[in-house]
Scaffold this active site. Structure first.
Site, short mmCIF file in Angstrom:
data_model
loop_
_atom_site.label_atom_id
_atom_site.label_comp_id
_atom_site.label_asym_id
_atom_site.label_seq_id
_atom_site.Cartn_x
_atom_site.Cartn_y
_atom_site.Cartn_z
N TYR A 13 33.91 -65.33 -7.48
CA TYR A 13 34.50 -64.82 -7.50
C TYR A 13 34.96 -65.25 -8.96
CZ TYR A 13 34.15 -60.59 -4.37
OH TYR A 13 33.96 -60.02 -3.66
N ALA A 162 43.49 -62.11 -10.87
CA ALA A 162 44.24 -60.99 -10.12
C ALA A 162 42.46 -60.54 -10.51
CB ALA A 162 44.70 -60.14 -10.13
N ALA A 221 52.85 -70.33 -7.02
CA ALA A 221 52.88 -68.77 -8.11
C ALA A 221 52.28 -67.73 -6.73
CB ALA A 221 52.23 -68.90 -9.33
N ASN A 222 51.84 -68.00 -6.25
CA ASN A 222 50.99 -67.51 -5.38
C ASN A 222 51.83 -66.66 -3.94
OD1 ASN A 222 48.67 -66.01 -6.38
ND2 ASN A 222 47.00 -68.04 -4.85
N LEU A 225 54.70 -64.26 -5.59
CA LEU A 225 54.17 -62.74 -6.07
C LEU A 225 53.99 -62.25 -4.29
CD1 LEU A 225 51.08 -63.79 -8.34
CD2 LEU A 225 53.23 -62.47 -8.63
N CYS A 274 43.33 -65.15 -0.98
CA CYS A 274 44.28 -66.12 -1.65
C CYS A 274 45.80 -66.40 -0.75
CB CYS A 274 44.02 -66.44 -3.04
SG CYS A 274 42.85 -66.52 -3.52
N PHE A 275 46.50 -65.31 -0.68
CA PHE A 275 48.26 -65.16 -0.87
C PHE A 275 47.98 -65.97 1.03
CE2 PHE A 275 50.06 -61.75 -3.46
CZ PHE A 275 49.75 -62.23 -4.63
N PHE A 336 40.33 -54.81 -0.41
CA PHE A 336 42.21 -55.12 -0.20
C PHE A 336 43.43 -54.61 -1.25
CE2 PHE A 336 43.09 -58.53 -3.34
CZ PHE A 336 41.71 -59.08 -3.75
N LYS A 337 42.76 -54.33 -2.86
CA LYS A 337 43.60 -53.20 -2.98
C LYS A 337 42.29 -52.87 -4.72
CE LYS A 337 44.38 -55.73 -7.54
NZ LYS A 337 44.49 -56.86 -8.79
P1 NAD Z 1 33.99 -67.54 -3.32
O1 NAD Z 1 33.72 -68.05 -1.96
O2 NAD Z 1 33.98 -65.94 -4.06
O3 NAD Z 1 32.95 -68.37 -4.46
C1 NAD Z 1 33.26 -70.09 -3.82
C2 NAD Z 1 31.05 -70.60 -4.21
O4 NAD Z 1 30.60 -71.34 -4.20
C3 NAD Z 1 30.41 -69.89 -3.00
O5 NAD Z 1 29.53 -69.10 -3.63
C4 NAD Z 1 30.08 -70.77 -2.41
O6 NAD Z 1 28.08 -70.60 -2.37
C5 NAD Z 1 30.24 -71.72 -3.23
N1 NAD Z 1 29.88 -73.20 -2.88
C6 NAD Z 1 30.24 -74.35 -2.29
N2 NAD Z 1 30.08 -75.14 -1.67
C7 NAD Z 1 28.87 -75.48 -2.63
C8 NAD Z 1 28.66 -76.29 -3.14
N3 NAD Z 1 28.78 -77.48 -2.63
N4 NAD Z 1 27.76 -75.96 -4.09
C9 NAD Z 1 27.40 -75.47 -5.11
N5 NAD Z 1 28.11 -74.08 -4.55
C10 NAD Z 1 29.39 -74.29 -3.47
O7 NAD Z 1 35.47 -68.18 -3.62
P2 NAD Z 1 36.17 -67.74 -4.66
O8 NAD Z 1 37.18 -66.56 -4.48
O9 NAD Z 1 35.54 -67.91 -6.16
O10 NAD Z 1 37.11 -68.85 -5.10
C11 NAD Z 1 37.21 -70.37 -5.29
C12 NAD Z 1 38.23 -71.01 -5.94
O11 NAD Z 1 38.63 -70.11 -6.38
C13 NAD Z 1 38.93 -70.74 -4.24
O12 NAD Z 1 39.92 -71.95 -4.31
C14 NAD Z 1 40.46 -70.19 -4.71
O13 NAD Z 1 41.58 -70.50 -3.57
C15 NAD Z 1 40.50 -69.92 -6.12
N6 NAD Z 1 40.86 -68.85 -6.27
C16 NAD Z 1 40.11 -67.65 -6.71
C17 NAD Z 1 40.82 -66.70 -6.77
C18 NAD Z 1 39.78 -64.96 -6.47
O14 NAD Z 1 40.86 -64.06 -6.71
N7 NAD Z 1 38.89 -65.39 -5.84
C19 NAD Z 1 41.98 -66.11 -7.81
C20 NAD Z 1 42.21 -67.80 -7.95
C21 NAD Z 1 41.85 -68.80 -7.72
C1 UGA Z 2 46.27 -62.97 -6.64
C2 UGA Z 2 47.13 -63.20 -7.81
O1 UGA Z 2 47.65 -61.91 -8.31
C3 UGA Z 2 46.62 -64.38 -9.05
O2 UGA Z 2 47.51 -64.52 -9.77
C4 UGA Z 2 46.11 -65.56 -8.28
O3 UGA Z 2 45.26 -66.14 -9.23
C5 UGA Z 2 45.26 -64.49 -6.76
O4 UGA Z 2 45.93 -63.95 -6.24
C6 UGA Z 2 44.47 -65.96 -6.34
O5 UGA Z 2 45.27 -67.21 -6.69
O6 UGA Z 2 43.41 -65.22 -6.00
P1 UGA Z 2 44.20 -60.94 -5.96
O7 UGA Z 2 45.34 -61.97 -4.57
O8 UGA Z 2 43.63 -60.83 -6.72
O9 UGA Z 2 45.50 -61.76 -6.97
O10 UGA Z 2 45.22 -59.70 -6.03
P2 UGA Z 2 47.02 -59.08 -6.39
O11 UGA Z 2 47.02 -57.77 -7.29
O12 UGA Z 2 47.65 -59.89 -6.31
O13 UGA Z 2 47.47 -58.59 -5.21
C7 UGA Z 2 47.24 -59.03 -3.84
C8 UGA Z 2 48.08 -58.22 -2.97
O14 UGA Z 2 48.46 -58.11 -2.61
C9 UGA Z 2 46.71 -57.29 -2.18
O15 UGA Z 2 46.40 -56.45 -1.32
C10 UGA Z 2 47.80 -56.33 -3.01
O16 UGA Z 2 47.26 -54.12 -3.05
C11 UGA Z 2 49.21 -55.94 -2.82
N1 UGA Z 2 49.85 -56.01 -3.41
C12 UGA Z 2 49.99 -55.84 -4.73
C13 UGA Z 2 50.96 -55.01 -3.48
O17 UGA Z 2 51.41 -54.71 -2.29
N2 UGA Z 2 51.78 -54.54 -3.56
C14 UGA Z 2 52.17 -54.77 -5.61
O18 UGA Z 2 53.53 -54.29 -5.48
C15 UGA Z 2 51.27 -56.03 -5.71
#
Ligand code: NAD
Ligand code: UGA
Length: 457
Positions: A13, A162, A221-222, A225, A274-275, A336-337
């Site tokens: 993602y 997000a 930050a998380n 939020l 993440c939260f 989840f959203k």
């Molecule tokens: P994800 O599970 O969607 O993606 C991670 C990918 O890494 C997977 O496709 C997995 O196969 C790959 N992977 C794992 N080990 C590997 C290896 N040894 N070599 C190559 N590939 C490998 O996870 P994500 O949601 O993208 O999150 C990744 C990181 O970013 C996490 O630390 C998360 O906290 C952070 N993050 C996520 C979001 C979000 O909105 N999803 C937002 C901000 C930060």
């Molecule tokens: C959140 C943060 O907003 C991002 O900044 C961060 O990068 C990310 O986590 C991460 O580290 O993964 P995300 O989880 O994708 O992003 O989505 P949000 O919009 O933050 O919503 C999180 C949850 O809170 C959802 O279930 C949403 O429905 C809920 N939410 C949000 C509420 O219930 N009320 C609100 O007012 C806002």
């Protein structure tokens, strides 16, 4: 031909969308995204991307096969790269010391060792994944314990996008954060990463800090939020008892510029990958430094979220005469959203399982998340129906529970839905997106979040 080779390890993602943004905005760089999952990489190479995100396909298509490539050849990508972003998953540890709270860093460490093994020149390694504060130190220790005469600079560049708004967040972020060591080499590495983002982001939005502040800021930050959501959700419980309306309270307090009006929507609870994970990680870090009061303070954010989810199911069962055995209940939304197909930590999963424990029959509908729902509920597929069409899901149901705030739900023909349901018909609006008074006048018994219910008896 390209001025820089950038690799990204982890095509999930975060890795996919962030690299697509860099590639689109910087045609002068070659960007290669790699992953161990062949299926994921294959999907990135087609128009059926592995994740749903509005605008993402167009972004990927603008750069794919021009300067954006997806591959499973991790070794080659490492060798070729000047800069390596690492965006592998960092889930909550499920075993050993810190289980249930600490971050499981095994994927990160594995990648660090692989980078070391394949590299024959110095490189910058960028922490894109969310990591505990001080992880960079461990990474530097692993990477620089080499006798190849090469040096690695570790830079922290956490991602704040997000889901559902990822493309917009990447194009116009509130800020980009880059943390580095304050040594000449560290600052040079930091400038290299600043230069990438400066291709489309105004310099005053690119914030540079020391590396520990950057790592910690992401968790904080998380936590902040999520804390806002738990705060407003806690007040929603009080509103339901006192004839106050949580929407009105949120509006009244949100107009105070010191509080601000965003992220104050009371809901069935926050979900997402993440939260929970990041707050629990913060709690664990505080505990490990002996800061137990600080740990308890942040832990309460998760406790309140659990309470909100539990409360929602309890309200449903109580309203429906204390039994839902054999009753068809339609869940509107499983993601989840809205605007994502992601179901990680979705409140819908907890609610589904609790209702199944109460022996209800579930019909789950969602425009994008049914494939993930099928995986999440694989062990109970014989007890649920997964239905794309919300009208069909509601047919013959005793109740509807709105779990995800998909726009399409407010535009449905609710009279048609009411007519097709068992009576008395109940609606539990876990997102407060419907016109409660209109539904009540149609005949529904309406249970909003943070407002007393509208009942016919
Ligand atoms: P994800 O599970 O969607 O993606 C991670 C990918 O890494 C997977 O496709 C997995 O196969 C790959 N992977 C794992 N080990 C590997 C290896 N040894 N070599 C190559 N590939 C490998 O996870 P994500 O949601 O993208 O999150 C990744 C990181 O970013 C996490 O630390 C998360 O906290 C952070 N993050 C996520 C979001 C979000 O909105 N999803 C937002 C901000 C930060
Ligand atoms: C959140 C943060 O907003 C991002 O900044 C961060 O990068 C990310 O986590 C991460 O580290 O993964 P995300 O989880 O994708 O992003 O989505 P949000 O919009 O933050 O919503 C999180 C949850 O809170 C959802 O279930 C949403 O429905 C809920 N939410 C949000 C509420 O219930 N009320 C609100 O007012 C806002």
């Amino acid at each position: 031909m390209f001025s820089k080779n950038i690799a990204c390890i982890g095509a999930g993602y975060i890795g996919g969308p962030t690299m697509a943004a860099i590639a689109m905005k910087c045609p002068q760089y070659k960007v290669t995204v790699v992953d161990i999952s062949e299926a994921r990489i294959k999907a990135w190479q087609t128009n059926d991307l592995p994740i749903y995100e509005p605008g993402l396909l167009e972004l990927v298509q603008a750069a794919r096969d021009r300067n954006l490539f997806f591959s499973t050849d991790i070794k080659a990508a490492i060798r070729e790269a000047d800069i390596i972003f690492v965006s592998v998953n960092t889930p909550t540890k499920t075993f050993g010391e810190g289980a249930g709270k600490a971050s499981d860093l095994q994927y990160w460490e594995k990648v660090a060792r692989e980078i070391l093994q394949e590299s024959d020149g110095s490189k910058i390694v960028v922490e894109k994944s969310t990591l505990p504060v001080k992880t960079a130190q461990a990474m530097e220790n692993i990477l620089n314990a080499n006798d190849k005469g090469i040096h690695f600079d570790v830079v922290s560049n956490p991602e704040f996008l997000a889901e559902g708004t990822a493309v917009k967040d990447l194009m116009e972020p509130d800020r980009v954060l880059i943390g580095s060591r304050e040594t000449p080499e560290g600052l040079k590495a930091c400038r290299e990463i600043v230069d990438i983002y400066a291709n489309w982001i105004p310099r005053d939005r690119i914030l540079t800090t020391n590396i520990w502040s950057s790592e910690l800021s992401k968790l904080v930050a998380n936590a902040f939020l999520a804390q806002r959501i738990s705060s407003i959700n806690s007040i929603s419980a009080l509103c339901e008892r006192t004839e106050a309306s949580v929407a009105e309270v949120a509006r009244a307090i949100g107009m105070d510029s010191r509080i601000g009006n965003r992220f104050l929507n009371a809901s069935v609870g926050f979900g997402g990958s993440c939260f929970h994970k990041d707050i629990l990680n913060l709690v664990y870090i505080c505990e490990s430094y002996g800061l137990h009061e600080v740990a308890r303070y942040w832990e309460s954010v998760v406790t309140m979220n659990d309470f909100q989810e539990t409360r929602f199911v309890r309200t449903m069962v109580r309203a429906m005469f204390n039994t839902v055995v054999g009753k068809r209940i339609a869940l509107f939304g499983f993601a989840f959203k809205a605007d994502t197909g992601d179901t990680r930590e979705t409140p819908a999963l907890y609610i589904s399982r609790k209702l199944l424990e109460e022996r209800a029959c579930l019909a789950i509908t969602d425009p994008k998340a049914l494939d993930n729902a099928r995986i999440d509920l694989a062990d109970v597929l014989d007890k649920i129906e997964l239905i794309e069409d919300p009208y069909q899901a509601a047919e013959g149901a005793h109740a509807i529970a709105v779990i995800t705030e998909w726009k399409l739900y407010s535009a449905l023909d609710w009279k048609k839905i009411y007519d097709s349901m068992e009576k008395p018909a109940f609606i539990f609006d876990g997102r407060n997106i419907l016109d409660h008074q209109a539904l009540f006048e149609m005949g529904f018994n309406v249970y909003p979040i943070g407002k007393p219910p509208l009942r016919h008896f």
